[in-house]
Every structure is written in C-alpha cells, then in structure tokens.
Design a protein around this motif. Sequence first.
Motif, PDB file in Angstrom:
ATOM      1  N   ILE A  39       0.874  -1.092  -0.089  1.00 13.53           N
ATOM      2  CA  ILE A  39      -0.019   0.049  -0.006  1.00 13.53           C
ATOM      3  C   ILE A  39       0.965   1.067   0.023  1.00 13.53           C
ATOM      4  CG2 ILE A  39      -1.866   1.157   1.134  1.00 13.53           C
ATOM      5  CD1 ILE A  39      -2.489  -1.207   2.494  1.00 13.53           C
ATOM      6  N   PRO A  40       0.985   1.733  -0.995  1.00 15.57           N
ATOM      7  CA  PRO A  40       1.977   3.186  -1.231  1.00 15.57           C
ATOM      8  C   PRO A  40       1.720   4.168  -0.383  1.00 15.57           C
ATOM      9  CG  PRO A  40       0.733   2.836  -3.389  1.00 15.57           C
ATOM     10  CD  PRO A  40       0.176   1.843  -2.225  1.00 15.57           C
ATOM     11  N   ASN A  41       0.610   4.378   0.008  1.00 16.98           N
ATOM     12  CA  ASN A  41       0.471   5.481   1.034  1.00 16.98           C
ATOM     13  C   ASN A  41       0.516   5.131   2.548  1.00 16.98           C
ATOM     14  OD1 ASN A  41      -2.116   4.393   0.624  1.00 16.98           O
ATOM     15  ND2 ASN A  41      -2.934   6.149   1.075  1.00 16.98           N
ATOM     16  N   ILE A  42       0.719   3.899   2.858  1.00 16.53           N
ATOM     17  CA  ILE A  42       0.842   3.440   4.340  1.00 16.53           C
ATOM     18  C   ILE A  42       2.235   2.577   4.066  1.00 16.53           C
ATOM     19  CG2 ILE A  42      -0.360   2.153   6.050  1.00 16.53           C
ATOM     20  CD1 ILE A  42      -2.934   2.323   4.637  1.00 16.53           C
ATOM     21  N   PRO A  43       3.390   3.173   4.384  1.00 20.58           N
ATOM     22  CA  PRO A  43       4.408   2.530   4.426  1.00 20.58           C
ATOM     23  C   PRO A  43       4.517   1.384   5.348  1.00 20.58           C
ATOM     24  CG  PRO A  43       4.765   4.930   4.549  1.00 20.58           C
ATOM     25  CD  PRO A  43       3.289   4.634   4.712  1.00 20.58           C
ATOM     26  N   GLY A  44       5.086   0.176   4.949  1.00 19.26           N
ATOM     27  CA  GLY A  44       5.086  -0.892   5.685  1.00 19.26           C
ATOM     28  C   GLY A  44       3.971  -1.877   5.671  1.00 19.26           C
ATOM     29  N   LYS A  45       2.853  -1.503   5.101  1.00 17.28           N
ATOM     30  CA  LYS A  45       1.740  -2.331   4.857  1.00 17.28           C
ATOM     31  C   LYS A  45       1.375  -2.936   3.337  1.00 17.28           C
ATOM     32  CE  LYS A  45       0.187  -1.730   9.108  1.00 17.28           C
ATOM     33  NZ  LYS A  45       0.214  -2.998  10.093  1.00 17.28           N
ATOM     34  N   SER A  46       0.770  -4.000   3.444  1.00 13.41           N
ATOM     35  CA  SER A  46       0.289  -4.760   2.330  1.00 13.41           C
ATOM     36  C   SER A  46      -1.033  -4.973   2.135  1.00 13.41           C
ATOM     37  CB  SER A  46       1.203  -5.697   1.978  1.00 13.41           C
ATOM     38  OG  SER A  46       2.508  -5.414   1.624  1.00 13.41           O
ATOM     39  N   LEU A  47      -1.694  -5.267   1.221  1.00 11.83           N
ATOM     40  CA  LEU A  47      -3.013  -5.766   0.994  1.00 11.83           C
ATOM     41  C   LEU A  47      -2.926  -7.216   0.373  1.00 11.83           C
ATOM     42  CD1 LEU A  47      -6.089  -4.943   1.090  1.00 11.83           C
ATOM     43  CD2 LEU A  47      -5.851  -4.336  -1.075  1.00 11.83           C
ATOM     44  N   ILE A  48      -3.395  -8.115   1.204  1.00 13.16           N
ATOM     45  CA  ILE A  48      -3.453  -9.608   0.599  1.00 13.16           C
ATOM     46  C   ILE A  48      -4.775 -10.067   0.499  1.00 13.16           C
ATOM     47  CG2 ILE A  48      -2.382 -11.994   0.870  1.00 13.16           C
ATOM     48  CD1 ILE A  48      -0.261 -10.638   2.280  1.00 13.16           C
ATOM     49  N   ALA A  49      -5.144 -10.688  -0.635  1.00 16.74           N
ATOM     50  CA  ALA A  49      -6.442 -11.233  -0.886  1.00 16.74           C
ATOM     51  C   ALA A  49      -6.259 -12.862  -1.030  1.00 16.74           C
ATOM     52  CB  ALA A  49      -7.330 -10.457  -1.915  1.00 16.74           C
ATOM     53  N   LEU A  50      -7.283 -13.667  -0.335  1.00 18.35           N
ATOM     54  CA  LEU A  50      -7.117 -15.238  -0.416  1.00 18.35           C
ATOM     55  C   LEU A  50      -8.602 -15.403  -0.610  1.00 18.35           C
ATOM     56  CD1 LEU A  50      -5.102 -15.901   2.581  1.00 18.35           C
ATOM     57  CD2 LEU A  50      -4.379 -15.613   0.570  1.00 18.35           C
ATOM     58  N   VAL A  51      -8.759 -16.367  -1.446  1.00 22.26           N
ATOM     59  CA  VAL A  51     -10.070 -17.162  -1.912  1.00 22.26           C
ATOM     60  C   VAL A  51     -10.117 -18.503  -1.002  1.00 22.26           C
ATOM     61  CG1 VAL A  51     -11.674 -18.139  -3.186  1.00 22.26           C
ATOM     62  CG2 VAL A  51     -10.502 -15.890  -3.904  1.00 22.26           C
ATOM     63  N   VAL A  52     -10.902 -18.510  -0.019  1.00 15.86           N
ATOM     64  CA  VAL A  52     -11.098 -19.714   0.539  1.00 15.86           C
ATOM     65  C   VAL A  52     -12.275 -20.416   0.229  1.00 15.86           C
ATOM     66  CG1 VAL A  52     -11.090 -20.957   3.051  1.00 15.86           C
ATOM     67  CG2 VAL A  52      -9.937 -18.610   2.711  1.00 15.86           C
ATOM     68  N   ASP A  53     -12.044 -21.780  -0.396  1.00 15.03           N
ATOM     69  CA  ASP A  53     -13.077 -22.706  -0.915  1.00 15.03           C
ATOM     70  C   ASP A  53     -13.369 -23.816   0.141  1.00 15.03           C
ATOM     71  OD1 ASP A  53     -13.842 -22.034  -3.750  1.00 15.03           O
ATOM     72  OD2 ASP A  53     -11.662 -21.748  -4.146  1.00 15.03           O
ATOM     73  N   TYR A  54     -14.498 -23.900   0.429  1.00 10.93           N
ATOM     74  CA  TYR A  54     -15.062 -24.954   1.319  1.00 10.93           C
ATOM     75  C   TYR A  54     -15.708 -26.019   0.705  1.00 10.93           C
ATOM     76  CZ  TYR A  54     -13.517 -22.062   5.424  1.00 10.93           C
ATOM     77  OH  TYR A  54     -12.953 -21.311   6.348  1.00 10.93           O
ATOM     78  N   ALA A  55     -15.355 -27.375   0.694  1.00  7.80           N
ATOM     79  CA  ALA A  55     -16.375 -28.337   0.152  1.00  7.80           C
ATOM     80  C   ALA A  55     -17.375 -28.352   1.240  1.00  7.80           C
ATOM     81  CB  ALA A  55     -15.326 -29.652   0.222  1.00  7.80           C
ATOM     82  N   PRO A  56     -18.762 -29.161   0.855  1.00  9.46           N
ATOM     83  CA  PRO A  56     -19.628 -29.392   1.824  1.00  9.46           C
ATOM     84  C   PRO A  56     -18.979 -30.052   3.115  1.00  9.46           C
ATOM     85  CG  PRO A  56     -20.276 -29.976  -0.493  1.00  9.46           C
ATOM     86  CD  PRO A  56     -18.691 -29.635  -0.598  1.00  9.46           C
ATOM     87  N   GLY A  57     -19.257 -29.398   4.140  1.00  7.79           N
ATOM     88  CA  GLY A  57     -18.848 -29.929   5.434  1.00  7.79           C
ATOM     89  C   GLY A  57     -17.416 -29.288   5.783  1.00  7.79           C
ATOM     90  N   GLY A  58     -16.621 -28.728   4.988  1.00  8.73           N
ATOM     91  CA  GLY A  58     -15.364 -28.365   4.985  1.00  8.73           C
ATOM     92  C   GLY A  58     -14.894 -27.348   6.130  1.00  8.73           C
ATOM     93  N   ALA A  59     -13.928 -27.263   6.652  1.00  5.87           N
ATOM     94  CA  ALA A  59     -13.797 -26.391   7.622  1.00  5.87           C
ATOM     95  C   ALA A  59     -11.858 -26.079   7.722  1.00  5.87           C
ATOM     96  CB  ALA A  59     -14.084 -26.954   8.960  1.00  5.87           C
ATOM     97  N   SER A  60     -11.590 -24.842   8.366  1.00  8.59           N
ATOM     98  CA  SER A  60     -10.570 -24.364   8.612  1.00  8.59           C
ATOM     99  C   SER A  60      -9.880 -24.969   9.999  1.00  8.59           C
ATOM    100  CB  SER A  60     -10.434 -22.939   8.517  1.00  8.59           C
ATOM    101  OG  SER A  60     -10.737 -22.386   7.356  1.00  8.59           O
ATOM    102  N   PRO A  61      -8.826 -25.347  10.491  1.00  9.97           N
ATOM    103  CA  PRO A  61      -8.406 -25.609  11.560  1.00  9.97           C
ATOM    104  C   PRO A  61      -8.500 -24.251  12.526  1.00  9.97           C
ATOM    105  CG  PRO A  61      -6.435 -25.360  10.360  1.00  9.97           C
ATOM    106  CD  PRO A  61      -7.541 -25.102   9.367  1.00  9.97           C
ATOM    107  N   SER A  62      -8.837 -24.598  13.950  1.00  6.65           N
ATOM    108  CA  SER A  62      -8.981 -23.253  14.733  1.00  6.65           C
ATOM    109  C   SER A  62      -7.408 -22.657  14.677  1.00  6.65           C
ATOM    110  CB  SER A  62      -8.886 -24.238  16.172  1.00  6.65           C
ATOM    111  OG  SER A  62      -9.058 -22.911  17.130  1.00  6.65           O
ATOM    112  N   HIS A  63      -7.304 -21.316  14.550  1.00  6.99           N
ATOM    113  CA  HIS A  63      -6.179 -20.523  14.235  1.00  6.99           C
ATOM    114  C   HIS A  63      -6.241 -19.326  14.961  1.00  6.99           C
ATOM    115  CE1 HIS A  63      -8.981 -19.756  10.965  1.00  6.99           C
ATOM    116  NE2 HIS A  63      -8.418 -18.489  10.931  1.00  6.99           N
TER     117      HIS A  63
END
Length: 147
Positions: A39-63
């Motif tokens: 992010i050019p106007n916020i030195p030291g910061k970045s923008l990161i986008a992720l797409v999370v696909d969940y299968a039926p009943g899918g889950a992420s681990p606790s984090h």
Amino acid sequence: MKMQSIISAAYAALAITMATPVAAHGVGETVTPHFQQTIPNIPGKSLIALVVDYAPGGASPSHVHTKSAFIFGYVLSGKIESHVNDGPRRVYRTGESFYETPGSRHPVSRNASKSKPAKLLAVFVVDTDEKELTTSVEQDPSSRSKR
C-alpha cells in the motif's frame, strides 16, 4: 541478462505463484492467493486477498491471525459459520461481510452446509514483512464446532 528480462521473469514467477492454490489447511478447505500489493500511502503495509473454498462440510483448523492483520471477510457463495474471539457464533450468507481485528483468535471457520460448497474472500491489511497470516492452534473443547 537485461534488467527488463529479469523483472519480467520475476513478475511471471509471481503470477504463477499467485495463481496456484495453496495446499489445503483443513479438511475440505483450499486457500488460493488472489492478490498481493504493498500500500503506497501506508509505508510498511500490504493488502493480501485470499479465496477460501470450502467443500460441503469443510472447515479451517482453529487458528490465530498475525498481530498486524486487519481482515475483511466477504462470502462469495454459500454459508460460512464463523466464531471469532469471545463473540457469538454466526452464519454469514452470500453477500454478507465481517471483519476481524489484529491478532484475532478464530476457533471456528467452516462451511455451514454439509451438501453445498461455500467460498469466502479474505482480505488482509498486514505488515509487508509478515510471513505467516495464520497459525494453527489447539482448540479448547468448549469451542469445537458441533457437527
């Protein structure tokens, strides 16, 4: 090798890396990098986008999320059940959004359906030098997802 060729090769490698799905972290979960930019106007910061696909009943681990990450979540399709910190569990539907503050604990993030897939866009504002966006943690038995 010319500087332009080196830069072109670096951009090509980055594009291939960004287009390749990351190995699934949870059961029925696939995380794919979608976008990353400082992010050019916020030195030291970045923008990161992720797409999370969940299968039926899918889950992420606790984090937990890194202490520098402010996160915006947007449900692209399906229904996502989420529990953050000490807040209530909530089911978000297609078109709904939420946010998470830096350092949040995320004991539940899963597809609320056992028969249909779900997809989430997670956008992080994070310190540019941050390497790990999340760290898996053992769940407290009282916060485990009831299936």
